[in-house]
Design a protein around this motif. Structure first.
Motif, PDB file in Angstrom:
ATOM      1  N   ILE A 159       0.851  -1.198   0.000  1.00 46.57           N
ATOM      2  CA  ILE A 159       0.000   0.000   0.000  1.00 46.57           C
ATOM      3  C   ILE A 159       0.877   1.234   0.000  1.00 46.57           C
ATOM      4  N   TRP A 160       0.459   2.256  -0.783  1.00 43.49           N
ATOM      5  CA  TRP A 160       1.204   3.514  -0.827  1.00 43.49           C
ATOM      6  C   TRP A 160       0.468   4.576  -0.011  1.00 43.49           C
ATOM      7  N   GLY A 161       1.232   5.273   0.839  1.00 44.71           N
ATOM      8  CA  GLY A 161       0.691   6.318   1.701  1.00 44.71           C
ATOM      9  C   GLY A 161       1.468   6.249   2.997  1.00 44.71           C
ATOM     10  N   VAL A 162       1.317   7.258   3.863  1.00 40.62           N
ATOM     11  CA  VAL A 162       2.084   7.239   5.114  1.00 40.62           C
ATOM     12  C   VAL A 162       1.397   6.361   6.161  1.00 40.62           C
ATOM     13  N   ASN A 163       2.199   5.778   7.055  1.00 41.62           N
ATOM     14  CA  ASN A 163       1.635   4.986   8.144  1.00 41.62           C
ATOM     15  C   ASN A 163       1.078   5.927   9.225  1.00 41.62           C
ATOM     16  N   GLN A 164       0.439   5.333  10.230  1.00 39.75           N
ATOM     17  CA  GLN A 164      -0.290   6.138  11.219  1.00 39.75           C
ATOM     18  C   GLN A 164       0.640   7.093  11.989  1.00 39.75           C
ATOM     19  N   LYS A 165       1.830   6.611  12.298  1.00 48.71           N
ATOM     20  CA  LYS A 165       2.778   7.451  13.039  1.00 48.71           C
ATOM     21  C   LYS A 165       3.162   8.675  12.190  1.00 48.71           C
ATOM     22  N   ALA A 166       3.428   8.448  10.914  1.00 50.83           N
ATOM     23  CA  ALA A 166       3.822   9.540  10.017  1.00 50.83           C
ATOM     24  C   ALA A 166       2.645  10.472   9.724  1.00 50.83           C
ATOM     25  N   ALA A 167       1.426   9.922   9.763  1.00 49.73           N
ATOM     26  CA  ALA A 167       0.237  10.733   9.482  1.00 49.73           C
ATOM     27  C   ALA A 167       0.012  11.792  10.556  1.00 49.73           C
ATOM     28  N   GLN A 168       0.696  11.622  11.708  1.00 52.02           N
ATOM     29  CA  GLN A 168       0.575  12.624  12.788  1.00 52.02           C
ATOM     30  C   GLN A 168       0.982  14.020  12.349  1.00 52.02           C
ATOM     31  N   PHE A 169       1.876  14.104  11.359  1.00 51.57           N
ATOM     32  CA  PHE A 169       2.317  15.425  10.906  1.00 51.57           C
ATOM     33  C   PHE A 169       1.121  16.262  10.440  1.00 51.57           C
ATOM     34  N   GLU A 170       0.112  15.576   9.881  1.00 53.31           N
ATOM     35  CA  GLU A 170      -1.095  16.298   9.478  1.00 53.31           C
ATOM     36  C   GLU A 170      -2.167  16.220  10.557  1.00 53.31           C
ATOM     37  N   ALA A 171      -2.254  15.085  11.239  1.00 51.92           N
ATOM     38  CA  ALA A 171      -3.354  14.865  12.180  1.00 51.92           C
ATOM     39  C   ALA A 171      -3.176  15.645  13.479  1.00 51.92           C
ATOM     40  N   SER A 172      -1.934  16.070  13.790  1.00 55.07           N
ATOM     41  CA  SER A 172      -1.708  16.816  15.029  1.00 55.07           C
ATOM     42  C   SER A 172      -0.784  18.009  14.792  1.00 55.07           C
ATOM     43  N   LYS A 173      -1.347  19.204  14.918  1.00 53.27           N
ATOM     44  CA  LYS A 173      -0.550  20.416  14.720  1.00 53.27           C
ATOM     45  C   LYS A 173       0.420  20.614  15.887  1.00 53.27           C
ATOM     46  N   VAL A 174       0.041  20.112  17.076  1.00 56.55           N
ATOM     47  CA  VAL A 174       0.944  20.183  18.229  1.00 56.55           C
ATOM     48  C   VAL A 174       2.189  19.338  17.952  1.00 56.55           C
ATOM     49  N   PHE A 175       1.968  18.128  17.446  1.00 59.88           N
ATOM     50  CA  PHE A 175       3.078  17.235  17.103  1.00 59.88           C
ATOM     51  C   PHE A 175       4.016  17.914  16.096  1.00 59.88           C
ATOM     52  N   SER A 176       3.432  18.490  15.042  1.00 58.16           N
ATOM     53  CA  SER A 176       4.243  19.131  13.993  1.00 58.16           C
ATOM     54  C   SER A 176       5.036  20.311  14.520  1.00 58.16           C
ATOM     55  N   GLN A 177       4.377  21.148  15.330  1.00 57.96           N
ATOM     56  CA  GLN A 177       5.056  22.339  15.847  1.00 57.96           C
ATOM     57  C   GLN A 177       6.260  21.931  16.698  1.00 57.96           C
ATOM     58  N   LYS A 178       6.063  20.929  17.561  1.00 60.89           N
ATOM     59  CA  LYS A 178       7.162  20.478  18.438  1.00 60.89           C
ATOM     60  C   LYS A 178       8.289  19.873  17.612  1.00 60.89           C
ATOM     61  N   PHE A 179       7.914  19.103  16.586  1.00 61.32           N
ATOM     62  CA  PHE A 179       8.913  18.464  15.727  1.00 61.32           C
ATOM     63  C   PHE A 179       9.733  19.525  14.989  1.00 61.32           C
ATOM     64  N   MET A 180       9.048  20.530  14.450  1.00 61.38           N
ATOM     65  CA  MET A 180       9.760  21.571  13.683  1.00 61.38           C
ATOM     66  C   MET A 180      10.736  22.323  14.567  1.00 61.38           C
ATOM     67  N   GLU A 181      10.313  22.609  15.805  1.00 58.77           N
ATOM     68  CA  GLU A 181      11.209  23.316  16.721  1.00 58.77           C
ATOM     69  C   GLU A 181      12.413  22.451  17.073  1.00 58.77           C
ATOM     70  N   LYS A 182      12.138  21.172  17.369  1.00 56.73           N
ATOM     71  CA  LYS A 182      13.209  20.265  17.795  1.00 56.73           C
ATOM     72  C   LYS A 182      14.270  20.093  16.707  1.00 56.73           C
ATOM     73  N   TYR A 183      13.822  20.018  15.441  1.00 55.89           N
ATOM     74  CA  TYR A 183      14.768  19.722  14.363  1.00 55.89           C
ATOM     75  C   TYR A 183      15.131  20.948  13.514  1.00 55.89           C
ATOM     76  N   GLY A 184      14.779  22.118  13.990  1.00 55.77           N
ATOM     77  CA  GLY A 184      15.236  23.340  13.328  1.00 55.77           C
ATOM     78  C   GLY A 184      14.647  23.576  11.945  1.00 55.77           C
ATOM     79  N   ILE A 185      13.408  23.171  11.747  1.00 52.53           N
ATOM     80  CA  ILE A 185      12.740  23.440  10.464  1.00 52.53           C
ATOM     81  C   ILE A 185      12.150  24.847  10.536  1.00 52.53           C
ATOM     82  N   PRO A 186      12.456  25.716   9.550  1.00 51.61           N
ATOM     83  CA  PRO A 186      11.957  27.088   9.627  1.00 51.61           C
ATOM     84  C   PRO A 186      10.431  27.136   9.658  1.00 51.61           C
TER      85      PRO A 186
END
Ligand code: AMP
Ligand code: GLY
Length: 429
Positions: A97-124
């Motif tokens: 199957i093509w598409g992201v798995n549930q863990k990777a889908a968090q980037f869209e499903a949780s804005k809190v998750f994305s914001q923390k990830f971007m800060e942690k890894y220095g994504i502008p």
């Protein structure tokens, strides 16, 4: 190869249309699909694509169908089944199957998750904080002078983002999401970001867990009416490429975003195989990510796939296998413009079942492809069946020619109450 596509919008019609051109495709289904998808034929053997009446979120039925038909590759269009874990479920059952798995889908499903990830890894990204209680959230908006964006954490049909220009608005936004629960459980936590100014563009990258291949730029038009007026919609039209980033600037932005993204995924044990679609604001201090989507954009897909030269079956297969490093993405130098024709009243209430006329005439125009979204077959007639109805897409030597061709096709198509913007791609001029 037997292929099942999941979803029913314009994005899925574009995916089906492009996959059907591949000599690898021998039989195809779409669940649940639409009237346009049901008219597509495979290049290899002229077989029609078959629409099956299973909803995109009915995971058990989709699994049973794929098993019964011995589907070789399932391709997932929308975000919801990804967030529900369809990829994990199919893989646990030995299906490709093509598409992201549930863990990777968090980037869209949780804005809190994305914001923390971007800060942690220095994504502008926009400076911001995450909150799970309203008083602290309000206090933070004061530090931004009320100029901020309040975002419900979870999936809210693209409506959970409130833009505020003063303190009263910011306070109301926090109350609406966290106290009034306007978006239900999706608003239990919020991300509050500084309000960025600039031009918004869409970025897409196909990923295979190790490699990320960047697409050219495109731009969506999210507001309902000309001049970016009216309510936010799913997207009223797109074009590609945009003039706002040179190839070198795009490559530099991709480097700044995708390199830390892939590094962060490796560090967090996230196997990101699928499409990464960052929404980007081009600010005075450089491109900044304002959101991550974990799927193809709609209607970005319509302009990308009409420009794509590669065999899409091979690309998605390489994304699943982890062999994208061996493939070079190839794009037609032509520009593409997609004008969405919507039902009158969209994104608010609208009627369904209106007969659509002129589709055959529009299809005769050169370099035009009409992708269906909310359409259905009723008594032998194609009728409207959703908010966004069609994505009228045209290729041209340059953007002006593509725009003229897309609107010439739009002129041929009629249904009662049809609503569309007349300025798709005009921003580029
Ligand atoms: P999102 O769902 O996070 O992309 O937000 C929806 C829309 O809100 C975006 O398409 C932008 O137009 C706008 N937006 C989101 N975040 C920001 C921000 N930090 N500054 C300005 N506008 C934003
Ligand atoms: N084009 C907007 C979206 O797909 O989210």
């Amino acid at each position: 190869m037997k292929i099942l596509v999941i979803g029913s919008g314009g994005r899925e019609h574009a995916l089906v249309w492009k996959l059907a051109q591949s000599p690898h495709a021998t039989q195809m289904w779409c669940a649940p699909g639409n009237a346009g998808i049901a008219q597509e034929r495979l290049a290899k053997n002229s077989t029609l694509v078959e629409c099956v009446p299973i909803g995109a979120e009915d995971l058990p039925k989709l699994l049973a169908f794929a098993q019964a038909q011995k589907v070789d590759l399932t391709v997932v269009g929308p975000d919801n089944p990804l967030a529900l874990g369809i990829v994990d479920l199919f893989q646990q059952n030995g299906l490709r199957i093509w598409g992201v798995n549930q863990k990777a889908a968090q980037f869209e499903a949780s804005k809190v998750f994305s914001q923390k990830f971007m800060e942690k890894y220095g994504i502008p990204t926009a400076a911001g904080e995450t909150f799970s209680a309203a008083p602290a959230a309000k206090k933070f908006t004061v530090t931004l002078g009320g100029k901020c964006v309040v975002k419900a954490d979870g999936l809210a049909l693209g409506k959970g983002v409130l833009i505020c220009t003063n303190l009263a608005e910011a306070e109301r936004a926090v109350d609406e999401i966290m106290v009034g629960k306007a978006f239900g459980a999706a608003g239990a936590s919020v991300v509050i970001q500084e309000l960025l100014e600039g031009v918004e563009v869409s970025m897409h990258a196909l990923c295979d867990g190790k490699t990320a291949k960047i697409f050219p730029t495109s731009q969506d038009h999210k507001r309902a009416f000309d001049g970016d007026l009216g309510l936010n919609t799913g997207g009223m039209g797109t074009y590609s490429p945009t003039p706002f980033l040179t190839d070198a600037e795009l490559a530099a932005a991709a480097q700044k975003i995708l390199e830390p993204f892939m590094r962060g995924c490796a560090a967090e044990g996230i196997d990101y195989r699928g499409l990464l679609y960052p929404g980007i604001m081009l600010t005075k201090t450089g491109p900044k990510v304002i959101e991550f989507n974990a799927r193809f954009g709609d209607p970005e897909t319509q302009v990308y796939l009409t420009r794509l030269e590669n065999d899409l079956v091979e690309l998605l297969d390489a994304s699943v296998s982890g062999t994208l490093d061996k493939i070079e993405l190839k794009w037609k130098p032509a520009a593409s413009v997609c004008v969405v024709m919507a039902s009158g009243g969209y994104p608010g209430n609208y009627a369904k079942g209106k007969p659509i006329h002129g589709l055959t005439d529009a299809a005769k125009l050169p370099d035009v492809k009409v992708f269906h979204a909310g359409t259905a077959l009723s008594g032998g007639e194609i009728v409207t069946n959703g908010g966004r109805v069609l994505g009228v897409t045209a290729l041209g030597k340059d953007l002006k020619i593509a725009q003229a061709a897309a609107y010439a096709a739009v002129e041929k198509i009629h249904f009662e109450g049809a609503q569309f913007r007349r300025d798709i791609a005009t921003k580029a001029f």
